[in-house]
Design an enzyme around this catalytic site. Structure first.
Site, PDB file in Angstrom:
ATOM      1  N   TYR A  92      -2.274   6.974   5.050  1.00 37.49           N
ATOM      2  CA  TYR A  92      -1.706   5.678   4.638  1.00 37.49           C
ATOM      3  C   TYR A  92      -0.475   5.364   5.489  1.00 37.49           C
ATOM      4  CZ  TYR A  92       0.482   2.101   1.687  1.00 37.49           C
ATOM      5  OH  TYR A  92       1.070   0.944   1.231  1.00 37.49           O
ATOM      6  N   ASN A  96      -2.030  -9.090   3.464  1.00 32.93           N
ATOM      7  CA  ASN A  96      -1.459  -8.282   2.374  1.00 32.93           C
ATOM      8  C   ASN A  96      -2.424  -7.216   1.860  1.00 32.93           C
ATOM      9  OD1 ASN A  96       0.174  -7.856  -0.279  1.00 32.93           O
ATOM     10  ND2 ASN A  96      -1.867  -8.540  -0.943  1.00 32.93           N
TER      11      ASN A  96
HETATM   12  N1  LIG Z   1       2.708  -1.246  -4.470  1.00 26.63           N
HETATM   13  C1  LIG Z   1       3.531  -0.666  -3.613  1.00 26.63           C
HETATM   14  O1  LIG Z   1       4.411   0.159  -3.985  1.00 26.63           O
HETATM   15  C2  LIG Z   1       3.459  -0.985  -2.138  1.00 26.63           C
HETATM   16  C3  LIG Z   1       4.472  -0.501  -1.316  1.00 26.63           C
HETATM   17  C4  LIG Z   1       4.425  -0.778   0.040  1.00 26.63           C
HETATM   18  C5  LIG Z   1       3.399  -1.537   0.558  1.00 26.63           C
HETATM   19  N2  LIG Z   1       2.423  -1.992  -0.247  1.00 26.63           N
HETATM   20  C6  LIG Z   1       1.361  -2.789   0.374  1.00 26.63           C
HETATM   21  O2  LIG Z   1       1.320  -4.061  -0.227  1.00 26.63           O
HETATM   22  C7  LIG Z   1      -0.004  -4.581  -0.170  1.00 26.63           C
HETATM   23  C8  LIG Z   1      -0.436  -5.014  -1.559  1.00 26.63           C
HETATM   24  O3  LIG Z   1      -0.402  -3.855  -2.385  1.00 26.63           O
HETATM   25  P1  LIG Z   1      -0.479  -3.901  -3.989  1.00 26.63           P
HETATM   26  O4  LIG Z   1       0.458  -2.872  -4.450  1.00 26.63           O
HETATM   27  O5  LIG Z   1      -0.397  -5.290  -4.484  1.00 26.63           O
HETATM   28  O6  LIG Z   1      -1.957  -3.316  -4.172  1.00 26.63           O
HETATM   29  P2  LIG Z   1      -3.083  -3.594  -5.258  1.00 26.63           P
HETATM   30  O7  LIG Z   1      -2.490  -4.078  -6.525  1.00 26.63           O
HETATM   31  O8  LIG Z   1      -3.908  -2.344  -5.256  1.00 26.63           O
HETATM   32  O9  LIG Z   1      -3.907  -4.785  -4.606  1.00 26.63           O
HETATM   33  C9  LIG Z   1      -4.601  -4.593  -3.414  1.00 26.63           C
HETATM   34  C10 LIG Z   1      -5.203  -5.919  -2.984  1.00 26.63           C
HETATM   35  O10 LIG Z   1      -5.903  -5.698  -1.759  1.00 26.63           O
HETATM   36  C11 LIG Z   1      -7.236  -6.194  -1.882  1.00 26.63           C
HETATM   37  N3  LIG Z   1      -8.142  -5.382  -1.087  1.00 26.63           N
HETATM   38  C12 LIG Z   1      -8.287  -4.032  -1.088  1.00 26.63           C
HETATM   39  N4  LIG Z   1      -9.269  -3.664  -0.245  1.00 26.63           N
HETATM   40  C13 LIG Z   1      -9.749  -4.809   0.302  1.00 26.63           C
HETATM   41  C14 LIG Z   1     -10.756  -5.106   1.243  1.00 26.63           C
HETATM   42  N5  LIG Z   1     -11.517  -4.150   1.806  1.00 26.63           N
HETATM   43  N6  LIG Z   1     -10.977  -6.393   1.574  1.00 26.63           N
HETATM   44  C15 LIG Z   1     -10.236  -7.388   1.019  1.00 26.63           C
HETATM   45  N7  LIG Z   1      -9.278  -7.174   0.114  1.00 26.63           N
HETATM   46  C16 LIG Z   1      -9.039  -5.906  -0.244  1.00 26.63           C
HETATM   47  C17 LIG Z   1      -7.552  -6.108  -3.370  1.00 26.63           C
HETATM   48  O11 LIG Z   1      -8.565  -7.029  -3.706  1.00 26.63           O
HETATM   49  P3  LIG Z   1      -9.912  -6.535  -4.463  1.00 26.63           P
HETATM   50  O12 LIG Z   1      -9.476  -6.038  -5.775  1.00 26.63           O
HETATM   51  O13 LIG Z   1     -10.770  -7.731  -4.521  1.00 26.63           O
HETATM   52  O14 LIG Z   1     -10.483  -5.470  -3.574  1.00 26.63           O
HETATM   53  C18 LIG Z   1      -6.204  -6.459  -3.998  1.00 26.63           C
HETATM   54  O15 LIG Z   1      -6.048  -7.845  -4.084  1.00 26.63           O
HETATM   55  C19 LIG Z   1      -0.858  -3.465   0.431  1.00 26.63           C
HETATM   56  O16 LIG Z   1      -1.033  -3.678   1.799  1.00 26.63           O
HETATM   57  C20 LIG Z   1      -0.016  -2.223   0.191  1.00 26.63           C
HETATM   58  O17 LIG Z   1      -0.320  -1.202   1.109  1.00 26.63           O
HETATM   59  C21 LIG Z   1       2.424  -1.748  -1.595  1.00 26.63           C
END
Ligand SMILES: NC(=O)c1ccc[n+]([C@@H]2O[C@H](COP(=O)([O-])OP(=O)(O)OC[C@H]3O[C@@H](n4cnc5c(N)ncnc54)[C@H](OP(=O)(O)O)[C@@H]3O)[C@@H](O)[C@H]2O)c1
Length: 246
Positions: free
Chosen positions: A151, A87
């Site tokens: 992205y 994720n």
């Molecule tokens: N939000 C949206 O609209 C959306 C839409 C489509 C897809 N997504 C995808 O869904 C997933 C979760 O997104 P989210 O919206 O929940 O994002 P978020 O709130 O920004 O959380 C991102 C997570 O990824 C972890 N992370 C980032 N860089 C990392 C690294 N180098 N190593 C290990 N962990 C890392 C962060 O942990 P730390 O804080 O410890 O770094 C955090 O737990 C992502 O893959 C994103 O691309 C999100």
């Protein structure tokens, strides 16, 4: 509970489980009796997970040794890992003409190579037992959108990686599927959802007229991780309030 959706004593590893979508997943599996391991890139993330009953670990997706080390630890402790959910991810709204090498490298390393490394480590540790992998991609991996070039490329890469590995590893009893969220309210989208004008414009463009919450993705993650999807591999499940159905 119905065996199809039972997670009692299942061991699940979720990357990026300290906040946002990953946190909602971790809480949902934990609530259903799973033993949940979660990763983050920062110690505060791991501490936060430990505080809500998840085995939090620092495992940076860009560190090639991090996931093999953690999967070894899980195998030594539990003798199995039932499901891996990739994720963690980072995004960027840098205009394509301004992208610099280091930002491009960081996104591709985290979002594509990080997912591949985790899948490979799980496969190597579990090849005799089979396994289940859910890769969180994005609707931006399927459709074009402005200010999302690298992205989008990374998430398209996750989708293709999922399909290719699903075929390569099917005979070893591995199932892999991609989950594609639409627009979800988390830290990742806070710059947009934080501004009322942008938020209402975004909501207007979604048939269900609302931005999703991390909890809106939980049902799809439980389904893909469970025996309920046992004949499904190499597929893409879109959860976006109808955004891409238009
Ligand atoms: N939000 C949206 O609209 C959306 C839409 C489509 C897809 N997504 C995808 O869904 C997933 C979760 O997104 P989210 O919206 O929940 O994002 P978020 O709130 O920004 O959380 C991102 C997570 O990824 C972890 N992370 C980032 N860089 C990392 C690294 N180098 N190593 C290990 N962990 C890392 C962060 O942990 P730390 O804080 O410890 O770094 C955090 O737990 C992502 O893959 C994103 O691309 C999100």
């Amino acid at each position: 509970m119905d065996e199809l959706f039972s997670f009692q004593d299942r061991v699940i590893l979720i990357t990026g489980a300290g906040r946002g979508i990953g946190k909602a997943f971790a809480e949902a599996f934990h609530k259903r009796g799973a033993i949940v391991y979660g990763t983050g890139s920062r110690k505060e993330s791991a501490d936060h997970m430990n505080a809500f009953g998840i085995q939090g670990r620092v495992a940076d997706a860009t560190d090639p040794d991090a996931m093999p080390g953690l999967i070894d630890e899980i195998m030594q402790t539990h003798g199995k890992l039932d499901c891996l959910i990739n994720n963690s991810g980072i995004s960027s709204d840098t205009p394509a003409s301004f992208f610099k090498e280091d930002e491009m490298e960081k996104i591709l390393n985290t979002n594509v190579k990080g997912v591949f490394r985790a899948c490979q480590a799980y496969f190597k540790a579990h090849r005799k037992k089979g396994g289940v992998i859910v890769n969180v991609a994005s609707v931006l991996g399927l459709y074009g959108f402005p200010l999302a070039s690298i992205y989008s490329a990374s998430k398209g890469g996750v989708i293709q990686l999922t399909r290719a590995l699903a075929i390569e590893w099917a005979s070893s009893g591995f199932r892999l599927n991609a989950l594609c969220p639409g627009f979800i309210e988390t830290d990742m989208t806070a710059r947009m959802t934080g501004k009322a004008e942008y938020k209402s414009k975004a909501e207007e463009g979604i048939p269900m007229k609302r931005i999703g919450k991390p909890e809106d993705l939980v049902g799809a993650a439980l389904f893909l991780a469970s025996p309920a999807s046992s004949y499904m591999t190499g597929q893409v499940l879109i959860v976006d309030g109808g955004l891409t159905a238009q």
